[in-house]
Structure formats: C-alpha cells, structure tokens
Design a protein around this motif. Sequence first.
Motif, PDB file in Angstrom:
ATOM      1  N   ALA A   1      -5.096   4.991  12.222  1.00  0.00           N
ATOM      2  CA  ALA A   1      -4.618   5.864  11.134  1.00  0.00           C
ATOM      3  C   ALA A   1      -5.408   7.171  11.130  1.00  0.00           C
ATOM      4  CB  ALA A   1      -4.750   5.154   9.786  1.00  0.00           C
TER       5      ALA A   1
ATOM      6  N   ILE B   1      -1.911  11.191  -1.241  1.00  0.00           N
ATOM      7  CA  ILE B   1      -2.341  10.317  -2.339  1.00  0.00           C
ATOM      8  C   ILE B   1      -2.402   8.885  -1.823  1.00  0.00           C
ATOM      9  CG2 ILE B   1      -1.334  11.783  -4.139  1.00  0.00           C
ATOM     10  CD1 ILE B   1       0.872   9.592  -4.412  1.00  0.00           C
TER      11      ILE B   1
ATOM     12  N   ARG C   1     -10.702   6.470   3.034  1.00  0.00           N
ATOM     13  CA  ARG C   1     -11.627   6.686   4.168  1.00  0.00           C
ATOM     14  C   ARG C   1     -10.922   7.450   5.294  1.00  0.00           C
ATOM     15  NH1 ARG C   1     -15.853   7.872   5.060  1.00  0.00           N
ATOM     16  NH2 ARG C   1     -16.137   6.889   7.096  1.00  0.00           N
TER      17      ARG C   1
ATOM     18  N   GLY D   1       0.808  -1.229   0.000  1.00  0.00           N
ATOM     19  CA  GLY D   1       0.000   0.000   0.000  1.00  0.00           C
ATOM     20  C   GLY D   1       0.836   1.271   0.000  1.00  0.00           C
TER      21      GLY D   1
ATOM     22  N   TRP E   1       1.371   4.574   7.429  1.00  0.00           N
ATOM     23  CA  TRP E   1       0.992   3.161   7.401  1.00  0.00           C
ATOM     24  C   TRP E   1       0.798   2.685   8.840  1.00  0.00           C
ATOM     25  CZ3 TRP E   1       4.144   0.030  10.215  1.00  0.00           C
ATOM     26  CH2 TRP E   1       5.471   0.431  10.397  1.00  0.00           C
TER      27      TRP E   1
HETATM   28  C1  LIG Z   1      -4.768   2.117   5.033  1.00  0.00           C
HETATM   29  C2  LIG Z   1      -4.390   2.016   6.500  1.00  0.00           C
HETATM   30  C3  LIG Z   1      -3.438   3.153   6.840  1.00  0.00           C
HETATM   31  C4  LIG Z   1      -5.638   2.120   7.362  1.00  0.00           C
HETATM   32  O1  LIG Z   1      -5.253   2.107   8.747  1.00  0.00           O
HETATM   33  P1  LIG Z   1      -6.340   1.812   9.890  1.00  0.00           P
HETATM   34  O2  LIG Z   1      -5.753   2.222  11.204  1.00  0.00           O
HETATM   35  O3  LIG Z   1      -6.821   0.421   9.756  1.00  0.00           O
HETATM   36  O4  LIG Z   1      -7.482   2.846   9.454  1.00  0.00           O
HETATM   37  P2  LIG Z   1      -8.750   3.312  10.317  1.00  0.00           P
HETATM   38  O5  LIG Z   1      -9.164   2.191  11.207  1.00  0.00           O
HETATM   39  O6  LIG Z   1      -8.433   4.633  10.938  1.00  0.00           O
HETATM   40  O7  LIG Z   1      -9.826   3.594   9.179  1.00  0.00           O
HETATM   41  C5  LIG Z   1      -9.989   2.689   8.105  1.00  0.00           C
HETATM   42  C6  LIG Z   1     -11.306   2.984   7.413  1.00  0.00           C
HETATM   43  O8  LIG Z   1     -11.297   2.301   6.152  1.00  0.00           O
HETATM   44  C7  LIG Z   1     -12.423   1.466   6.090  1.00  0.00           C
HETATM   45  N1  LIG Z   1     -12.081   0.335   5.241  1.00  0.00           N
HETATM   46  C8  LIG Z   1     -11.331  -0.750   5.552  1.00  0.00           C
HETATM   47  N2  LIG Z   1     -11.238  -1.559   4.471  1.00  0.00           N
HETATM   48  C9  LIG Z   1     -11.912  -0.947   3.479  1.00  0.00           C
HETATM   49  C10 LIG Z   1     -12.193  -1.282   2.119  1.00  0.00           C
HETATM   50  N3  LIG Z   1     -11.722  -2.402   1.565  1.00  0.00           N
HETATM   51  N4  LIG Z   1     -12.947  -0.422   1.392  1.00  0.00           N
HETATM   52  C11 LIG Z   1     -13.408   0.728   1.934  1.00  0.00           C
HETATM   53  N5  LIG Z   1     -13.172   1.104   3.201  1.00  0.00           N
HETATM   54  C12 LIG Z   1     -12.443   0.261   3.965  1.00  0.00           C
HETATM   55  C13 LIG Z   1     -12.715   1.099   7.512  1.00  0.00           C
HETATM   56  O9  LIG Z   1     -14.037   0.611   7.648  1.00  0.00           O
HETATM   57  C14 LIG Z   1     -12.512   2.464   8.179  1.00  0.00           C
HETATM   58  O10 LIG Z   1     -13.556   3.359   7.895  1.00  0.00           O
HETATM   59  P3  LIG Z   1     -14.824   3.577   8.896  1.00  0.00           P
HETATM   60  O11 LIG Z   1     -14.269   4.089  10.193  1.00  0.00           O
HETATM   61  O12 LIG Z   1     -15.673   4.554   8.187  1.00  0.00           O
HETATM   62  O13 LIG Z   1     -15.472   2.239   9.077  1.00  0.00           O
HETATM   63  C15 LIG Z   1      -3.704   0.652   6.821  1.00  0.00           C
HETATM   64  O14 LIG Z   1      -4.534  -0.367   6.372  1.00  0.00           O
HETATM   65  C16 LIG Z   1      -2.340   0.502   6.165  1.00  0.00           C
HETATM   66  O15 LIG Z   1      -1.366   0.997   6.698  1.00  0.00           O
HETATM   67  N6  LIG Z   1      -2.245  -0.194   5.023  1.00  0.00           N
HETATM   68  C17 LIG Z   1      -0.984  -0.465   4.351  1.00  0.00           C
HETATM   69  C18 LIG Z   1      -0.193   0.762   3.985  1.00  0.00           C
HETATM   70  C19 LIG Z   1      -1.049   1.827   3.373  1.00  0.00           C
HETATM   71  O16 LIG Z   1      -1.927   1.532   2.601  1.00  0.00           O
HETATM   72  N7  LIG Z   1      -0.784   3.078   3.730  1.00  0.00           N
HETATM   73  C20 LIG Z   1      -1.498   4.196   3.167  1.00  0.00           C
HETATM   74  C21 LIG Z   1      -0.733   4.733   2.033  1.00  0.00           C
HETATM   75  S1  LIG Z   1      -1.589   6.079   1.286  1.00  0.00           S
END
Ligand SMILES: CC(C)(COP(=O)(O)OP(=O)(O)OC[C@H]1O[C@@H](n2cnc3c(N)ncnc32)[C@H](O)[C@@H]1OP(=O)(O)O)[C@@H](O)C(=O)NCCC(=O)NCCS
Length: 187
Positions: A109, A132, A142, A37, A98
């Motif tokens: 996050a 981005i 989100r 990601g 991340w």
């Molecule tokens: C993306 C990432 C940062 C999210 O972190 P997190 O702490 O789990 O995020 P949060 O819990 O604060 O919020 C996630 C939101 O996305 C939603 N979500 C999770 N999977 C989803 C999907 N497949 N489609 C849509 N929304 C989704 C969750 O429901 C939540 O929203 P809500 O509160 O409205 O229900 C984490 O998964 C990550 O680090 N991924 C790998 C690296 C990455 O992608 N970094 C971002 C680079 S831009």
Amino acid sequence: MVEQRILETPRLRLRPYEPSDAGPLQRLAGSRAVAEGTLLIPHPYSLADAVEWIASRPEALENGNLVYAITLQSSSELVGAIGLTLRPQHGKGELGYWIGEPFWGRGFATEAAGALISYGFEAFALNRLFAIHFARNPASGRVLEKNGMRHEGSLRQDIRKWDEYVDVEVYGILRSEWEGRKLKAEG
Ligand SMILES: CC(C)(COP(=O)(O)OP(=O)(O)OC[C@H]1O[C@@H](n2cnc3c(N)ncnc32)[C@H](O)[C@@H]1OP(=O)(O)O)[C@@H](O)C(=O)NCCC(=O)NCCS
C-alpha cells in the motif's frame, strides 16, 4: 479526457482494471476485513458486483476518478486497488486504496500510494492531495504518514458504516511539501 498512465514501482505495476480481473477482484475485495476498512465495497461482494464495477471504470475516469489495479511485477498477480478522485475546481485530489488480505504487511500500500501521489502532482495541476481513514484502522494512517502526509484532524462520527457512526482521520500533503520531499530524496 483524464490520462491514466501505467505506473511502475520496484515491485508493482499499476494499470487500469480489465474484465479478466473480475475473479481475483471478487476474491480479494470479498473479504470482510477489506470491506470493513473501506467506504464503498459492499459485503458480501459477488462476482457480478466485480464485473459491474470494472465495466463502470471508463465512465468513472471521464468524471475524474482514476482507479488502478495494483499488480505484482513478478507474477502479474492482482493484489489490490488504488484510486485518485480529482476535484479540479479546488486543485485537489483524494486518494483511496485497499490491499487484499493475503498481501498485507509487505509495504505494497505504501509503495502504490507513493507512485500515485507523485503521478497526481506531476500529471495534474494539483495543489493538495488528501485521504481519510477510519480511526479504528491505524495501519492506513501509517501508509499515509510514510508518504509524507500530515495528520490534519479527526472528524467525529463523520461516516455511517454498517449502521455505526465512525470517527475518521484526515491526512493531507501540499504540493510545496511534496516538492520539498522530492528534492530531499534526490539529495
Ligand atoms: C490498510 C491497508 C491498505 C494497509 O496495506 P499494507 O500493504 O498492509 O500496508 P503497508 O505494508 O504498506 O504498511 C502498513 C503499515 O501499518 C502498520 N500497521 C499494521 N497494523 C497496524 C496497527 N494495528 N496499528 C498501527 N500500525 C499498523 C505496519 O506496521 C506498517 O507500518 P511500518 O512499515 O511502519 O511498520 C490494508 O490493510 C487494507 O487494505 N485494509 C483494508 C482496507 C482499508 O483499510 N483500506 C484503507 C482505507 S483508507
């Protein structure tokens, strides 16, 4: 000199990375799902990579790239990273983050991004913050939306990730919008 103040939220403490974070950093950032990601985390990710990256933070900070370790208030455990890259010439900053896989889905996050957005607008003369994410990673969109960022557009095949051209979504928030949200939250 860019000031990197420690930031506290109800559940999180955002502080600079320290050499002793290398082990947990390697374990969390070493997961394929996290590397997939993000733009810059190599995969596989070795302990030497983690040590070297932590050692490079002071120089990065001098160049306007603030990176925080996201840690839990309750246990001091490392859960991820969040950064702000300042572009003072344009009064703007870019957010990147991340969270380690075991900690996904608990709002960390969102909470960390909220703290860094506020710090970015309060501490630096920024007019705009943006981020981005890969289109195939809607959870990241989100996180940004929940912090008042607006979807500004899509860039088709903008980035080459692991030999594949991937679409990118752009989110942004202006100082005026952030101030409006703050006033509303304060009632
Ligand atoms: C993306 C990432 C940062 C999210 O972190 P997190 O702490 O789990 O995020 P949060 O819990 O604060 O919020 C996630 C939101 O996305 C939603 N979500 C999770 N999977 C989803 C999907 N497949 N489609 C849509 N929304 C989704 C969750 O429901 C939540 O929203 P809500 O509160 O409205 O229900 C984490 O998964 C990550 O680090 N991924 C790998 C690296 C990455 O992608 N970094 C971002 C680079 S831009």
